[in-house]
Design an enzyme around this catalytic site. Structure first.
Site, PDB file in Angstrom:
ATOM      1  N   ASN A 210      53.407  60.018  66.783  1.00  0.00           N
ATOM      2  CA  ASN A 210      52.544  59.069  67.493  1.00  0.00           C
ATOM      3  C   ASN A 210      52.569  59.381  68.981  1.00  0.00           C
ATOM      4  O   ASN A 210      53.299  60.260  69.427  1.00  0.00           O
ATOM      5  CB  ASN A 210      52.980  57.626  67.198  1.00  0.00           C
ATOM      6  CG  ASN A 210      54.413  57.391  67.631  1.00  0.00           C
ATOM      7  OD1 ASN A 210      54.726  57.442  68.807  1.00  0.00           O
ATOM      8  ND2 ASN A 210      55.295  57.165  66.653  1.00  0.00           N
ATOM      9  N   ASP A 279      56.892  54.860  60.614  1.00  0.00           N
ATOM     10  CA  ASP A 279      57.261  54.014  59.473  1.00  0.00           C
ATOM     11  C   ASP A 279      57.380  54.822  58.181  1.00  0.00           C
ATOM     12  O   ASP A 279      58.138  54.470  57.295  1.00  0.00           O
ATOM     13  CB  ASP A 279      56.200  52.917  59.277  1.00  0.00           C
ATOM     14  CG  ASP A 279      56.313  51.852  60.361  1.00  0.00           C
ATOM     15  OD1 ASP A 279      57.446  51.603  60.816  1.00  0.00           O
ATOM     16  OD2 ASP A 279      55.272  51.290  60.757  1.00  0.00           O
ATOM     17  N   LYS A 289      54.352  77.218  55.663  1.00  0.00           N
ATOM     18  CA  LYS A 289      53.191  76.560  56.251  1.00  0.00           C
ATOM     19  C   LYS A 289      52.145  76.279  55.171  1.00  0.00           C
ATOM     20  O   LYS A 289      51.836  77.167  54.355  1.00  0.00           O
ATOM     21  CB  LYS A 289      52.614  77.486  57.324  1.00  0.00           C
ATOM     22  CG  LYS A 289      51.570  76.822  58.141  1.00  0.00           C
ATOM     23  CD  LYS A 289      51.056  77.739  59.251  1.00  0.00           C
ATOM     24  CE  LYS A 289      49.696  77.269  59.667  1.00  0.00           C
ATOM     25  NZ  LYS A 289      48.807  78.344  60.022  1.00  0.00           N
ATOM     26  N   ASP A 306      64.374  51.329  58.512  1.00  0.00           N
ATOM     27  CA  ASP A 306      64.062  50.540  59.711  1.00  0.00           C
ATOM     28  C   ASP A 306      65.354  50.414  60.529  1.00  0.00           C
ATOM     29  O   ASP A 306      66.286  49.717  60.136  1.00  0.00           O
ATOM     30  CB  ASP A 306      63.519  49.161  59.314  1.00  0.00           C
ATOM     31  CG  ASP A 306      62.990  48.410  60.523  1.00  0.00           C
ATOM     32  OD1 ASP A 306      63.665  48.430  61.579  1.00  0.00           O
ATOM     33  OD2 ASP A 306      61.899  47.830  60.417  1.00  0.00           O
ATOM     34  N   ILE A 307      65.401  51.125  61.637  1.00  0.00           N
ATOM     35  CA  ILE A 307      66.645  51.220  62.416  1.00  0.00           C
ATOM     36  C   ILE A 307      66.996  49.861  63.022  1.00  0.00           C
ATOM     37  O   ILE A 307      68.142  49.400  62.956  1.00  0.00           O
ATOM     38  CB  ILE A 307      66.502  52.304  63.511  1.00  0.00           C
ATOM     39  CG1 ILE A 307      66.157  53.639  62.841  1.00  0.00           C
ATOM     40  CG2 ILE A 307      67.778  52.416  64.341  1.00  0.00           C
ATOM     41  CD1 ILE A 307      65.659  54.707  63.786  1.00  0.00           C
ATOM     42  N   PHE A 323      61.219  45.854  69.987  1.00  0.00           N
ATOM     43  CA  PHE A 323      59.888  45.885  70.576  1.00  0.00           C
ATOM     44  C   PHE A 323      58.872  45.718  69.459  1.00  0.00           C
ATOM     45  O   PHE A 323      59.152  46.036  68.298  1.00  0.00           O
ATOM     46  CB  PHE A 323      59.655  47.210  71.309  1.00  0.00           C
ATOM     47  CG  PHE A 323      60.068  47.152  72.753  1.00  0.00           C
ATOM     48  CD1 PHE A 323      61.402  46.961  73.089  1.00  0.00           C
ATOM     49  CD2 PHE A 323      59.128  47.249  73.771  1.00  0.00           C
ATOM     50  CE1 PHE A 323      61.802  46.883  74.410  1.00  0.00           C
ATOM     51  CE2 PHE A 323      59.516  47.175  75.102  1.00  0.00           C
ATOM     52  CZ  PHE A 323      60.846  46.995  75.425  1.00  0.00           C
ATOM     53  N   LYS A 337      58.977  38.852  63.515  1.00  0.00           N
ATOM     54  CA  LYS A 337      59.893  40.001  63.571  1.00  0.00           C
ATOM     55  C   LYS A 337      61.298  39.594  64.015  1.00  0.00           C
ATOM     56  O   LYS A 337      62.276  40.268  63.683  1.00  0.00           O
ATOM     57  CB  LYS A 337      59.341  41.073  64.502  1.00  0.00           C
ATOM     58  CG  LYS A 337      58.396  41.994  63.760  1.00  0.00           C
ATOM     59  CD  LYS A 337      57.690  43.009  64.588  1.00  0.00           C
ATOM     60  CE  LYS A 337      56.526  43.529  63.760  1.00  0.00           C
ATOM     61  NZ  LYS A 337      55.546  44.270  64.494  1.00  0.00           N
ATOM     62  N   LYS A 341      63.816  41.105  61.399  1.00  0.00           N
ATOM     63  CA  LYS A 341      64.625  42.252  61.820  1.00  0.00           C
ATOM     64  C   LYS A 341      65.992  41.834  62.343  1.00  0.00           C
ATOM     65  O   LYS A 341      66.759  42.684  62.806  1.00  0.00           O
ATOM     66  CB  LYS A 341      63.864  43.028  62.891  1.00  0.00           C
ATOM     67  CG  LYS A 341      62.485  43.492  62.416  1.00  0.00           C
ATOM     68  CD  LYS A 341      62.147  44.858  62.927  1.00  0.00           C
ATOM     69  CE  LYS A 341      60.769  45.289  62.460  1.00  0.00           C
ATOM     70  NZ  LYS A 341      60.589  46.728  62.609  1.00  0.00           N
TER      71      LYS A 341
HETATM   72  N1  CTP Z   1      61.629  50.127  64.387  1.00  0.00           N
HETATM   73  C1  CTP Z   1      62.764  50.792  63.956  1.00  0.00           C
HETATM   74  N2  CTP Z   1      62.712  51.592  62.848  1.00  0.00           N
HETATM   75  C2  CTP Z   1      61.555  51.701  62.156  1.00  0.00           C
HETATM   76  C3  CTP Z   1      60.391  51.030  62.590  1.00  0.00           C
HETATM   77  C4  CTP Z   1      60.461  50.236  63.711  1.00  0.00           C
HETATM   78  O1  CTP Z   1      63.815  50.674  64.589  1.00  0.00           O
HETATM   79  N3  CTP Z   1      61.534  52.487  61.088  1.00  0.00           N
HETATM   80  C5  CTP Z   1      61.728  49.242  65.545  1.00  0.00           C
HETATM   81  C6  CTP Z   1      61.002  49.705  66.760  1.00  0.00           C
HETATM   82  O2  CTP Z   1      61.862  50.472  67.586  1.00  0.00           O
HETATM   83  C7  CTP Z   1      60.631  48.391  67.423  1.00  0.00           C
HETATM   84  C8  CTP Z   1      60.449  47.436  66.277  1.00  0.00           C
HETATM   85  O3  CTP Z   1      61.103  48.052  65.182  1.00  0.00           O
HETATM   86  O4  CTP Z   1      61.698  47.883  68.178  1.00  0.00           O
HETATM   87  C9  CTP Z   1      59.046  47.010  65.941  1.00  0.00           C
HETATM   88  O5  CTP Z   1      58.281  47.964  65.346  1.00  0.00           O
HETATM   89  P1  CTP Z   1      56.665  47.706  65.097  1.00  0.00           P
HETATM   90  O6  CTP Z   1      55.890  48.535  66.024  1.00  0.00           O
HETATM   91  O7  CTP Z   1      56.379  46.262  65.050  1.00  0.00           O
HETATM   92  O8  CTP Z   1      56.488  48.306  63.695  1.00  0.00           O
HETATM   93  P2  CTP Z   1      56.906  47.713  62.313  1.00  0.00           P
HETATM   94  O9  CTP Z   1      58.271  47.164  62.359  1.00  0.00           O
HETATM   95  O10 CTP Z   1      56.658  48.826  61.383  1.00  0.00           O
HETATM   96  O11 CTP Z   1      55.915  46.520  62.066  1.00  0.00           O
HETATM   97  P3  CTP Z   1      54.357  46.579  61.674  1.00  0.00           P
HETATM   98  O12 CTP Z   1      54.381  46.662  60.227  1.00  0.00           O
HETATM   99  O13 CTP Z   1      53.844  45.300  62.251  1.00  0.00           O
HETATM  100  O14 CTP Z   1      53.776  47.793  62.339  1.00  0.00           O
END
Ligand code: CTP
Length: 400
Positions: A210, A279, A289, A306-307, A323, A337, A341
């Site tokens: 991204n 995600d 390749k 999801d960290i 964030f 969230k 989270k």
């Molecule tokens: N984050 C994380 N690990 C992931 C995805 C997200 O640690 N695999 C953390 C990001 O660093 C951020 C927070 O989760 O602090 C929010 O991420 P967001 O942009 O809202 O994405 P999602 O959690 O995937 O939610 P959504 O489905 O709304 O996009």
């Protein structure tokens, strides 16, 4: 109060109050600071670089394009070196240049190229100080995060009486030392910060990723250090210098980021997840390749860990800040969230319009279970400073 070990860049511009500058350098050094001096051409009409070299113990820089000086500490290096930049005296001309982002001499260029805290001690005739354009420029600087020192009222060099005298060196030093003590509320605390994107490989040359630049996460790490914390920064692939004092680990994928976080999270008092973690990742990474086949391709993606939620749901967990990048229903999504989270704070970021990823300015809506703060729009650096103040305040409130 002390400035022990602080790296301070003093910018002197061309006003009669420049005669106070050697005294200011001495007072700053007495308080423990390391001082480097930059003078504008106007300042040299009032005082010589040699005097400032003698009191600062370092060569004084006067020109932007000076090959000899650049061979020592180049101007960008000097901009990075400084933790504080104090401009004393600051003339109306310098205030105007800084307010409008000019970079036509060494001092104005350094200010633009630096993330240091900026202090401005104006000195000018009282009518100039009251003039509408000067007020507007000062307002602009303060809105951008500069801290104003004075000016004082009193007898002026031009024989008039009023506001416009440069603040006395000892007052400047105690203001800087006082702020530096107040603004280090996280001394003794350890933080882990994630920043930047992750890249999830498809084959040896392609990845899913991204547009996150990492700037916000790096600014948060820097401001945590400024606030006195020890910081481990786990960074995805970004092109940014490591902020001074930060311990950095570079990773590429979400799974590597989680591993790196797991390695240092036990000792942490706080965790700030700024990274834009992918995600999903391709289920399989091709060893060779991928070639085009002339047919549509279907790719199977699997969810990444999801960290933030992993840390947020630990049995013993640090203070957790996440964030959220939202295009709509910002408050509802951010608040959901918080619990989903296991976070203490969510800093929500409106993206998709003129703000957000890969831009210099940003705005944040910060939510805790019971409170809401609106920050910005302003520079990511300034936003990060304000977010760190909120984190420190909330952590303190929980300790009580
Ligand atoms: N984050 C994380 N690990 C992931 C995805 C997200 O640690 N695999 C953390 C990001 O660093 C951020 C927070 O989760 O602090 C929010 O991420 P967001 O942009 O809202 O994405 P999602 O959690 O995937 O939610 P959504 O489905 O709304 O996009």
């Amino acid at each position: 109060m002390t400035l022990t070990g602080r790296r301070i860049l003093l910018g002197i511009s061309g006003g009669i109050a420049a005669y106070k500058s050697p005294e200011l350098v001495r007072r700053l050094r007495d308080a423990g600071a390391e001082v480097r001096v930059v003078m504008t051409a106007g300042a040299e009409a009032f005082i010589t670089p040699l005097t400032l070299q003698a009191v600062s113990g370092h060569r004084v820089r006067t020109h932007l394009l000076d090959p000899e000086a650049e061979a020592g500490m180049g101007h960008i290096e000097l901009a990075r070196w400084a933790e504080d930049i104090v401009i004393a005296p600051a003339t109306a001309q310098v205030v105007a240049k800084l307010a409008h982002g000019f970079a036509d001499d060494l001092l104005s260029t350094l200010v633009l190229a630096s993330q240091a805290r900026l202090w401005v001690a104006p000195a000018m005739n009282r009518l100039m100080w009251d003039a509408e354009p000067v007020r507007a420029n000062v307002d602009q600087l303060v809105r951008g995060g500069a801290r104003l020192l004075g000016p004082d009222r009193g007898e002026q060099a031009c024989g008039e009486h009023g506001a416009g005298r440069m603040q006395e060196p000892d007052v400047i030093v105690s203001a800087m030392a006082g702020a530096s003590e107040r603004s280090r509320p996280l001394v003794g605390k350890r933080f882990v910060v994630t920043a930047g994107p992750t890249h999830e490989p498809l084959d040896p040359v392609r990845f899913l990723g991204n547009r996150s630049s990492g700037r916000m996460g790096f600014a948060v790490a820097r401001m945590l250090v400024e606030a006195g914390a020890t910081v481990d920064l786990v960074a995805g692939p970004v092109n940014l210098p490591t902020p001074p004092g930060v311990q950095r680990v570079d990773v590429v994928t979400a799974r590597e980021m989680l591993e790196a976080v797991n390695r240092c999270i036990d000792a942490a008092d706080g965790f700030v997840a700024v990274a834009a973690v992918a995600d999903y990742r391709p289920e399989h990474e091709a060893t060779d390749k991928l070639k085009k086949s002339g047919e549509p391709v279907t790719m199977h993606l699997v969810e990444n860990p999801d960290i933030l939620a992993t840390v947020g749901h630990r049995q013993t967990r640090p203070f957790v800040v996440g964030f959220a990048a939202e295009t709509r229903d910002l408050e509802t999504s951010a608040r959901s969230k918080l619990s989903a989270k296991g976070a203490d704070l969510i800093a929500a970021n409106r993206v998709g319009h003129e703000l957000g990823f890969d831009r210099e300015d940003n705005a944040l809506e910060v939510f805790s279970a019971h409170r809401h703060w609106s920050l910005g729009p302003r520079s990511k650096c300034q936003l990060a400073r304000e977010l760190v103040d909120i984190i420190a305040g909330e952590m303190k409130a929980r300790e009580r």
